[in-house]
Motif scaffolding. Sequence first.
Motif, mmCIF file in Angstrom:
data_model
loop_
_atom_site.group_PDB
_atom_site.id
_atom_site.type_symbol
_atom_site.label_atom_id
_atom_site.label_comp_id
_atom_site.label_asym_id
_atom_site.label_seq_id
_atom_site.Cartn_x
_atom_site.Cartn_y
_atom_site.Cartn_z
ATOM 1 N N GLY A 33 -64.243 47.295 41.211
ATOM 2 C CA GLY A 33 -64.384 48.134 42.390
ATOM 3 C C GLY A 33 -63.873 47.444 43.636
ATOM 4 N N ARG A 34 -63.769 48.221 44.725
ATOM 5 C CA ARG A 34 -63.151 47.695 45.921
ATOM 6 C C ARG A 34 -63.886 48.167 47.183
ATOM 7 N N GLU A 35 -65.078 48.721 46.996
ATOM 8 C CA GLU A 35 -65.766 49.298 48.154
ATOM 9 C C GLU A 35 -66.395 48.207 49.025
ATOM 10 N N ASN A 36 -66.507 48.502 50.305
ATOM 11 C CA ASN A 36 -67.175 47.580 51.217
ATOM 12 C C ASN A 36 -68.268 48.314 51.963
ATOM 13 N N VAL A 86 -72.611 54.113 51.000
ATOM 14 C CA VAL A 86 -71.249 54.018 50.495
ATOM 15 C C VAL A 86 -71.181 54.841 49.232
ATOM 16 N N SER A 87 -70.078 55.555 49.045
ATOM 17 C CA SER A 87 -69.943 56.213 47.746
ATOM 18 C C SER A 87 -68.930 55.437 46.929
ATOM 19 N N MET A 88 -69.209 55.260 45.644
ATOM 20 C CA MET A 88 -68.275 54.515 44.808
ATOM 21 C C MET A 88 -68.076 55.198 43.468
#
Lengths: 612, 250
Positions: free
Chosen positions: A141-144, A155-157
């Motif tokens: 994943g790449r979410e922050n 945050v949605s992932m």
Amino acid sequence: MNNNKKPSLWNSIKVGLLTFLTLMIFAYGFQVTKVNLEELRSERRQESFVRIMRALARPEIFEYEQVEEVVNYPFYTPCPPDQSVLLAPDINTLEPYIIVTPACAEPGAIVQVEGFNFAPNTTGPVRFVPGNDPSNVVTLGRENAKTDINGDFTVSMEIPKRPSDDVQYIRVILRRNVGAPHFTQTAHDTWDKIIETVFLALLATVLGTILAIPLSFIAARNLMKTVKSPLTSIALSTLGWPLGMLIGFIAIRWVGNFSAAIGSNILVNLASILILPLLIQFGLRWAMPQVETTTPSQSMKFARIGIILLSALLGFYVFFQLASLAMRLGNTLQASLGSFGFLGFFLFQMGDIIAILTPSIGALAAGGTLSSILGRLGQQSSERLPIPAIKTLNLILTPAAIAMVFVLIGQVLEWLYEFDTPLYTLWGPMAIGAGLGLLLAVMTKPKESLPIGLLIYSVTRTILNALRSVEALVMAIVFVIAVGIGPFAGTLALGLHTIVSLAKLYSEQVESILAGPLEAIQATGANRLQTIIYAVVPQIVPPYISYTMYRWDINVRMSTIIGFVGGGGIGFLLQQNINLLNYRAASAQMLAIAIVVSLMDYISSVLREKVV
Amino acid sequence: MLQIKNLTKIYDGGVKALDNVSFDVPDGQFLAVIGLSGSGKSTLLRCINRLIEPTEGQILWNGEDITAASQEEMRRIRRKIGMVFQHFNLVHRSKVITNVLAGRLGYINPAWSLINRFPKEDIEKAIKQLERVGIAEKANQRADELSGGQQQRVGIARALMQDPQIMLADEPVASLDPVLAHSIMSHLEDINKNDGVTVLCSLHFLDLVHRYADKVVALNEGKLVFEGLPKDIDDEKFKEIYGRDAERVG
């Protein structure tokens, strides 16, 4: 005259054709350079581009101590048959916690991650941790996440396609900086290497300049054009070079052994270094009076030559003593000076350099001296002897000289290509050289002056041009093999390239000096050496300084990439970081290069203004 | 006594700059060399100290053949022949005193020149020569800071440092205004009359020739067309030297 003539049809066609041709050239250029904007528009490219640009924009120079808040959330994908394993987190706590909705999901589904009770205004990654190990460092994943002032975030992932019956995790790490910023390890490394780079460039420039100056006089057409000698003199001085070098080498080696045998303690070292130079100076002053109004007698001349020779030998002995003293002192100092130990190291290396170079310098000096003495002898004999005698002399000396040059060339070829057939590398060249020499001796009038200067000029120019066309980077590869990976190899490579390119630039300056002062100094009875010192040197000082500065500038820039092939300096670090995709570190190094290059530019322009 | 015998110079391009020129110059004479630009005046003067190698002919100085001298002998001969130039030929970036001292180079051991050393006597002598031409106070200035007239005086001081027996002057006043021209010429006259130095001076203006020269030789396209006293140059001779269309000025 009809100035406002209307453009004729032919002119229009010409312009049209020209435009068409230009277009064609550009079109072909597009094809060759593979201009492709489609690629630029693709999302994948843009994303990478933005990522790299952002990394480059934040060079890794400062960092903070960071504290991390890590929360692992057990997560099932797909949802387990037994829903009771899904734990609801304790929301009545002051510790940070996260809630994922829905609590389990199919692979590829979008979930909502909410965090609470984190430190306000911090950021950090939100990642999916595959496998059932919460300490797994491999994440997807790449979410922050970025918390608001209450320390909460949403945050949605996307759940990656890693289905498993076991529990997996969603991990949030929020970091915040504490304390004052400090330099990163990258910054320290960059600093070390940029210093190395600047000194590499400095040493290469100094080395190059010192050797380029004498070369530039030999490579200047206007100075060499007037150098003419009769054949006898040329042949004798050609023979004198290798002979003198051999004698010189043997003599200096003998002096070296003598010095090694005697100078094994520091008192002897000091005594030789302090007393002998005085003796030498005294001897030279006697042997070379400042003004000579009458021609000295023959015996006086011999006595003087003897004294000069003795002084030279003593001088080389002093060199050896100096080397031995420097090495001994250097060793002691390096151990005892602590952080100034580099002075001791320098002293030791200087001693080593003197010890290594002295035999070669001695050989060269002896070669040059014998060659010039023999040359003068040749000059005098061709002025004084009767013509048949000169002719005979030429018939013997010229074949010998040319045969010797050819044999030397043959031996170099033998060394390079290992022919192993003396016919090609020894007897053949000798015969050809002797034949050519005989031909030359027969064809030349005995008293005719040959333009030897132009020959030397052409040979020097050719060698300089050939060497100059070899990029310093390629030279560095050779030197890396010769002296090992490191800045020393880079220094030698840049130094050699500096010699050849400065010699060319310098010699062009010599060629463009005013001829008037030259003529005036010659008219006073000055010899060639004096003419160069009093008429040429003053005229070329400003351009020489400015070219040297320019070259230093180039060397600083070159030394930043010489490390690509192992030549030391910052290039090594830069290349390594680019290859590791560590763009923030690479950015720090590029910044350092930019700062140094622009500083150099500024300093050299200031110096130029002051000096020139 | 300087004797020029059948001197011929043909340049590499085939230009005949001097064509069988012969004349004698007794010691202590002030000889003017006149002629149009390109008539061979400069070549003639430069052949005498062999800045230009003559193609044929001899130059005898007190019986010694200059044209046959070896390089070492030439050094000894040249140091007794001073030379001043139309464009002064000073080394611009060097100090005036260094330019003057350069006149001693023919006497100094070349090894000492390497470290730029001159004997003390020479430095004192240089100051004296600068005093003689009246610019001692400029000794430590750079040569290119001086005006044209001052530069030519430095040139004369440099030539005087050689203790010359012959002075070659190649159009020494052609780049100067008339007032300065007389000042420079009177320095040369002083050297000629008081030191007994033979002067060979190429000139453009006939009034300078009349005023200073003992004797005149005239060249036209490399040939000697006149040899005699300045007062003997009448209108007929003048036209012979300078061509039919020439008009007298000054």
